[in-house]
Scaffold this motif. Structure first.
Motif, PDB file in Angstrom:
ATOM      1  N   LYS A  93       0.852  -1.192   0.000  1.00 16.62           N
ATOM      2  CA  LYS A  93       0.000   0.000   0.000  1.00 16.62           C
ATOM      3  C   LYS A  93       0.886   1.240   0.000  1.00 16.62           C
ATOM      4  O   LYS A  93       2.061   1.182   0.369  1.00 16.62           O
ATOM      5  N   GLU A  94       0.292   2.361  -0.375  1.00 12.89           N
ATOM      6  CA  GLU A  94       1.037   3.618  -0.442  1.00 12.89           C
ATOM      7  C   GLU A  94       1.703   3.899   0.916  1.00 12.89           C
ATOM      8  O   GLU A  94       1.051   3.827   1.960  1.00 12.89           O
ATOM      9  N   ILE A 235       0.974   3.429  -8.576  1.00 13.57           N
ATOM     10  CA  ILE A 235       0.168   3.451  -7.344  1.00 13.57           C
ATOM     11  C   ILE A 235      -0.332   4.870  -7.071  1.00 13.57           C
ATOM     12  O   ILE A 235      -1.502   5.083  -6.739  1.00 13.57           O
ATOM     13  N   ALA A 236       0.543   5.851  -7.242  1.00 14.86           N
ATOM     14  CA  ALA A 236       0.152   7.243  -7.005  1.00 14.86           C
ATOM     15  C   ALA A 236      -0.970   7.671  -7.950  1.00 14.86           C
ATOM     16  O   ALA A 236      -1.886   8.404  -7.560  1.00 14.86           O
ATOM     17  N   ARG A 238      -3.128   5.445  -9.888  1.00 10.25           N
ATOM     18  CA  ARG A 238      -4.311   4.574  -9.866  1.00 10.25           C
ATOM     19  C   ARG A 238      -4.878   4.363  -8.469  1.00 10.25           C
ATOM     20  O   ARG A 238      -5.976   3.852  -8.320  1.00 10.25           O
ATOM     21  N   LYS A 239      -4.067   4.672  -7.447  1.00 13.78           N
ATOM     22  CA  LYS A 239      -4.375   4.326  -6.051  1.00 13.78           C
ATOM     23  C   LYS A 239      -4.403   2.817  -5.847  1.00 13.78           C
ATOM     24  O   LYS A 239      -4.925   2.314  -4.868  1.00 13.78           O
TER      25      LYS A 239
END
Length: 333
Positions: A93-94, A235-236, A238-239
């Motif tokens: 996860k982020e 990730i940043a 598309r989340k």
């Protein structure tokens, strides 16, 4: 037609598997004449989603797909499989540290290794996609002593595909005109994307990427940085982590392992190190490999610059640390 082979995908209700299962069942990995029995393994909370995936596979009416076996039991999931895509892992996860990721995943891959050891075919090809992939592959192999270690590999093909596409875009050529871009080391931000052996087809002539670009500062700077951080950038945006591209890379990896590489072409795979290129032995390290008769072989005697060797040493250090940490987590359980 050939006898069906059994193929397992773990994390089968997840994002990557949603693209991956369709590609496999269409024949893009094992061939258009190879019938398949797909085993879908996931954890009990995902059973409802898994049922939906089974319905969709049925509704695709895929000619090669003979049967689907959804399960939450590793002994059923790995029974008699010829190929395994180990996608299921604790997702990153982020903002999550790799060390947190490692301790959660070590336990998962211990269980899967033990199940492979008990019930899979002894010549099974095991591809670890779930991160941290290199060390997860090491743990998995550790708990499957009856299966040869060379039958376990970690996926760095996504990084190779990313790197190749960066070069293709920079030179304005189709992706098929770029080859032999290497990913060394870990599937992490310490990996070394290396274009020094890369070739590009321009005006019907294969040239070195370095000559075609004439921009060494780019190849030793922005190019490496972009590839290393691409996962985080996705990730940043598309989340969520890379899914479609990861599925495509898993197919590419297993396709080449199963069918071989063309003469003079090599691909990147995380495999057990024999110490080549001053890498530490017995970690899963990404090397350029050539594949024949389903056996990979590290490409030898490539020249590595002093700049490159510094990068190799950095990623090797991280892999050695990950290995030590994984083993300490296992010892404490």
């Amino acid at each position: 037609m050939a006898e069906p082979i059994r193929v397992v995908v773990t994390g089968a209700a997840g994002q990557i598997a949603y693209s991956l299962l369709y590609m496999i069942a269409r024949g893009e990995v094992f061939g258009k004449d190879q019938p398949l029995i797909l085993h879908l393994l996931d954890i009990p909370p995902m059973v409802g989603v898994l049922e939906g995936v089974v319905m969709e596979l049925s509704d695709c009416a895929l000619p090669l797909l003979r049967k689907v076996v959804p399960t939450t039991d590793p002994l059923v999931g790995f029974k008699d499989v010829s190929a395994a895509f180990l996608v299921g892992a604790m997702p990153r996860k982020e903002g999550m540290e790799r060390k947190d990721l490692l301790s959660a995943n070590v336990k998962i891959f211990k269980v899967q290794g033990e199940a492979l050891d008990k019930v899979a075919k002894k010549d099974v090809k095991v591809l670890v996609v779930g991160n941290p992939a290199n060390t997860n592959a090491l743990v998995c192999a550790n708990y499957a002593p009856s299966i040869p270690r060379e039958n376990f590999s970690a996926m760095t093909r996504l990084d190779q595909n990313r790197a190749s596409s960066q070069i293709a875009n920079k030179l304005g050529v189709p992706i098929t005109h770029v080859s032999n871009i290497i990913i060394w080391g870990n599937h992490s931000s310490t990996q070394y994307p290396d274009a020094s052996q890369g070739k590009v087809l321009i005006n019907n002539e294969w040239k070195s990427v370095a000559d075609a670009l004439g921009d060494n500062a780019y190849l030793e700077g922005q190019f490496i940085d972009t590839v290393q951080k691409r996962g985080a950038a996705v990730i940043a945006a598309r989340k969520m982590s890379s899914a479609m591209s990861a599925a495509k890379a898993a197919c590419d990896h297993m396709h080449d392992w199963w069918n071989g590489t063309a003469p003079g072409k090599f691909v990147s795979m995380g495999v057990f190190s024999d110490g080549s290129y001053n890498s530490p032995k017995d970690v899963v390290f990404s090397f350029p490999v050539e594949i024949k008769n389903k056996q990979w072989k590290i490409v030898e005697n490539l020249s590595v610059s002093s700049f490159g060797q510094t990068k190799l040493d950095l990623t090797a250090k991280e892999l050695q640390e990950e290995k030590n940490e994984a083993l300490s987590v296992l010892d404490s359980n």
